[in-house]
Design an enzyme around this catalytic site. Structure first.
Site, PDB file in Angstrom:
ATOM      1  N   ASP A 157     -43.757 -55.148  26.044  1.00 15.49           N
ATOM      2  CA  ASP A 157     -42.295 -54.113  25.612  1.00 15.49           C
ATOM      3  C   ASP A 157     -41.688 -55.191  24.813  1.00 15.49           C
ATOM      4  O   ASP A 157     -41.052 -55.839  25.762  1.00 15.49           O
ATOM      5  CB  ASP A 157     -41.659 -53.655  26.876  1.00 15.49           C
ATOM      6  CG  ASP A 157     -41.078 -52.696  26.185  1.00 15.49           C
ATOM      7  OD1 ASP A 157     -40.262 -51.409  27.278  1.00 15.49           O
ATOM      8  OD2 ASP A 157     -40.284 -52.586  25.526  1.00 15.49           O
TER       9      ASP A 157
ATOM     10  N   TYR B 102     -37.370 -51.623  32.419  1.00 15.36           N
ATOM     11  CA  TYR B 102     -37.240 -50.641  31.711  1.00 15.36           C
ATOM     12  C   TYR B 102     -38.081 -50.065  30.546  1.00 15.36           C
ATOM     13  O   TYR B 102     -37.739 -51.105  30.017  1.00 15.36           O
ATOM     14  CB  TYR B 102     -35.730 -50.258  32.319  1.00 15.36           C
ATOM     15  CG  TYR B 102     -35.372 -49.118  31.774  1.00 15.36           C
ATOM     16  CD1 TYR B 102     -34.588 -49.199  30.097  1.00 15.36           C
ATOM     17  CD2 TYR B 102     -34.612 -48.186  31.676  1.00 15.36           C
ATOM     18  CE1 TYR B 102     -34.304 -48.122  29.506  1.00 15.36           C
ATOM     19  CE2 TYR B 102     -34.844 -46.607  31.287  1.00 15.36           C
ATOM     20  CZ  TYR B 102     -34.164 -47.499  29.737  1.00 15.36           C
ATOM     21  OH  TYR B 102     -34.001 -45.861  29.384  1.00 15.36           O
TER      22      TYR B 102
ATOM     23  N   LYS C  40     -34.146 -51.625  18.474  1.00 14.51           N
ATOM     24  CA  LYS C  40     -33.311 -52.717  19.278  1.00 14.51           C
ATOM     25  C   LYS C  40     -32.901 -54.018  17.305  1.00 14.51           C
ATOM     26  O   LYS C  40     -32.767 -52.984  16.344  1.00 14.51           O
ATOM     27  CB  LYS C  40     -33.250 -54.036  19.805  1.00 14.51           C
ATOM     28  CG  LYS C  40     -33.196 -52.830  21.117  1.00 14.51           C
ATOM     29  CD  LYS C  40     -32.611 -53.840  22.484  1.00 14.51           C
ATOM     30  CE  LYS C  40     -32.875 -53.077  23.446  1.00 14.51           C
ATOM     31  NZ  LYS C  40     -31.932 -52.074  24.077  1.00 14.51           N
TER      32      LYS C  40
HETATM   33  P1  KE4 Z   1     -33.787 -47.267  24.001  1.00 10.47           P
HETATM   34  O1  KE4 Z   1     -35.035 -45.694  23.972  1.00 10.47           O
HETATM   35  O2  KE4 Z   1     -32.499 -47.097  24.561  1.00 10.47           O
HETATM   36  O3  KE4 Z   1     -33.585 -47.181  22.574  1.00 10.47           O
HETATM   37  O4  KE4 Z   1     -35.103 -48.288  24.190  1.00 10.47           O
HETATM   38  C1  KE4 Z   1     -35.691 -48.218  25.677  1.00 10.47           C
HETATM   39  C2  KE4 Z   1     -35.829 -49.663  26.127  1.00 10.47           C
HETATM   40  C3  KE4 Z   1     -37.598 -49.601  26.318  1.00 10.47           C
HETATM   41  N1  KE4 Z   1     -37.714 -51.228  26.289  1.00 10.47           N
HETATM   42  C4  KE4 Z   1     -36.711 -51.959  26.927  1.00 10.47           C
HETATM   43  C5  KE4 Z   1     -37.296 -53.390  27.095  1.00 10.47           C
HETATM   44  C6  KE4 Z   1     -35.205 -51.940  26.687  1.00 10.47           C
HETATM   45  O5  KE4 Z   1     -34.844 -52.393  27.078  1.00 10.47           O
HETATM   46  C7  KE4 Z   1     -35.624 -50.506  26.081  1.00 10.47           C
HETATM   47  C8  KE4 Z   1     -33.799 -49.830  26.280  1.00 10.47           C
HETATM   48  N2  KE4 Z   1     -32.971 -50.649  27.216  1.00 10.47           N
HETATM   49  C9  KE4 Z   1     -31.397 -50.594  26.906  1.00 10.47           C
HETATM   50  C10 KE4 Z   1     -30.981 -51.797  27.119  1.00 10.47           C
HETATM   51  N3  KE4 Z   1     -30.807 -52.363  29.173  1.00 10.47           N
HETATM   52  C11 KE4 Z   1     -30.216 -50.456  26.653  1.00 10.47           C
HETATM   53  C12 KE4 Z   1     -28.993 -49.231  26.722  1.00 10.47           C
HETATM   54  C13 KE4 Z   1     -28.973 -47.853  27.743  1.00 10.47           C
HETATM   55  O6  KE4 Z   1     -29.605 -47.267  27.868  1.00 10.47           O
HETATM   56  O7  KE4 Z   1     -27.577 -47.726  26.273  1.00 10.47           O
END
Ligand code: KE4
Length: 429
Positions: free
Chosen positions: A238, A143, A266
């Site tokens: 990523d 993701y 993060k």
């Molecule tokens: P955000 O747009 O949620 O800040 O980041 C997206 C993203 C991009 N790349 C990786 C590897 C990620 O893990 C994420 C977001 N991770 C999720 C956890 N599985 C965020 C939790 C959520 O969607 O609320």
């Protein structure tokens, strides 16, 4: 007595879809009502009924120092008192960019944004703009945020909801997105042999954390690096989740592989909305205002968020920080595995740096298909039993867990003791 969490959840759903601002928080995969958090400190947070939990979500990775670290809070307070946002450059953004470039050698230039989605979406557009090619490769179970061309058999929330392709994404937005199998080296070779000159980029989680924790095999990443170089495609790591989480230099430092672009997030915001993308200077020069690839953001590099990020980046460079974090995470997964084994429960666990995965099955998964074979029902029962015991794991079987610097031996022992009781009860039911 009705839980205040339930009352708040019912109220939240009147004004917000699903009652949450991000789907995975809704507990739809594990059932029941989400806990509404009122405050957090160190390895703990408290819900609306003032029940304390040991927190293994850590805001999905950012809270590596533990919640409400006094140095970070003070930095944020002092920055806020000087104004919240200017829409003009600040010295703090330069310092943040210099720190990121120093800590991640593959990053020669970097741009700050406000979310991981923005970081990966922008890196993709940059790769397409710099190569003049359209096709991208991602991997099932990974993701990368919710940009349209990446919501194709995505992991995380979508995987958890069990419908791997999002509604609302026109088919012609994804026709250029190839979805391959994680850790499948032969498939990579075959794909590049047939269409390597059409590939703009590969985007990959070098440590997958959105189908639960799945480590990349070294040859998988090495093959990617070789093929991208050979065919002129851009390799994007990523590291939104793995960056500064699995090691100070991220997963790329553990594999000693230099991607062309890296997405971060993060941890680099310390809990406030900071993300970034960066890499080879010759690629970054394609970005506006000097290049033809447009990318922008009102709050990109915001001074208050940068203050949180910079104070976090300084603190994680303390001598022995990652050795200690890894040691505590390993104690957790070993303790959980021993407890399950003693009760005869099919369970295993894995860890890397301050990140871990727990699996209700006999073998540590190395692919999306193997992850899907894990016992989700058993996970859900474990999740709720541990929640009742005051331990909060990720509310979905397809998510990784996170340990902070504040998860000391006492906290780990309390977690393992609770798990021992839960596993014992599960086998006597
Ligand atoms: P955000 O747009 O949620 O800040 O980041 C997206 C993203 C991009 N790349 C990786 C590897 C990620 O893990 C994420 C977001 N991770 C999720 C956890 N599985 C965020 C939790 C959520 O969607 O609320």
């Amino acid at each position: 007595m009705i839980s205040k969490n339930d009352t708040l959840f019912a109220r939240a759903q009147l004004t917000t879809p699903g009652g949450v601002n991000s789907p995975v928080r809704a507990f739809r995969s594990v059932g029941g009502s989400p806990r509404f958090i009122s405050r957090a400190e160190g390895p703990y947070f408290w819900d609306a009924d003032d029940k304390r939990y040991i927190d293994y979500i850590g805001s999905w990775g950012p809270a590596i120092l533990g919640h409400a670290h006094p140095v970070v809070v003070k930095a944020v307070q002092e920055a806020a008192a000087r104004g919240l946002s200017f829409g003009a450059p600040t010295e703090g953004e330069i310092e943040m960019a210099e720190e990121i470039c120093r800590l991640i050698p593959s990053i020669e230039q970097v741009r700050l944004v406000s979310s991981g989605t923005e970081a990966t979406m922008s890196a993709l557009r940059l790769a397409r703009g710099a190569t003049g090619r359209d096709k991208i490769i991602k991997f099932e179970g990974c993701y990368h945020g919710h940009a349209d061309s990446l919501l194709v058999k995505a992991g995380s929330g979508l995987l958890t909801f069990g419908h791997p392709t999002s509604a609302g994404v026109p088919q012609d937005f994804v026709q250029h997105t190839l979805v391959l199998d994680y850790n499948n080296v032969q498939q990579l070779e075959d794909t590049f042999r047939t269409m390597g000159n059409e590939i703009a980029c590969i985007i990959v989680e070098p440590v997958a954390g959105n189908m639960n924790l799945v480590k990349a095999k070294p040859e998988f990443l090495q093959t990617m690096r070789r093929l991208c170089t050979q065919y002129g495609a851009i390799l994007i790591f990523d590291e939104v989740m793995s960056g500064f989480r699995v090691a100070l230099g991220g997963a790329q430092s553990l594999h000693n592989i230099q991607p062309d672009l890296t997405a971060l997030g993060k941890v680099i915001g310390g809990g406030l909305p900071v993300a970034a993308f960066g890499g080879r200077a010759d690629l970054m020069r394609h970005l506006a205002p000097i290049g033809a690839v447009y990318q922008a953001g009102t709050l990109s590099g915001n001074p208050v968020t940068v203050a949180a990020g910079m104070s976090t980046l300084k603190l994680i460079q303390a001598p022995g920080f990652y050795e200690q974090l890894s040691a505590q995470t390993n104690k957790l997964v070993q303790g959980l595995s021993d407890a399950a084994k003693a009760a005869g429960v099919p369970f295993c666990a894995d860890a890397i740096g301050g990140m871990f995965g727990i699996y209700f099955g006999s073998n540590i998964p190395t692919s999306y298909a193997e992850m899907l074979a894990c016992d989700k029902t058993a996970f859900n029962a474990f999740f709720h039993a541990m929640l009742d015991a005051g331990v909060y794991f990720a509310p979905a079987a397809f998510e990784a867990g996170f340990v902070s610097a504040q998860h000391d031996d006492e906290v780990i022992k309390a977690t393992v003791d609770a798990a021992r009781d839960v596993f014992a009860k599960a086998t006597h039911q």
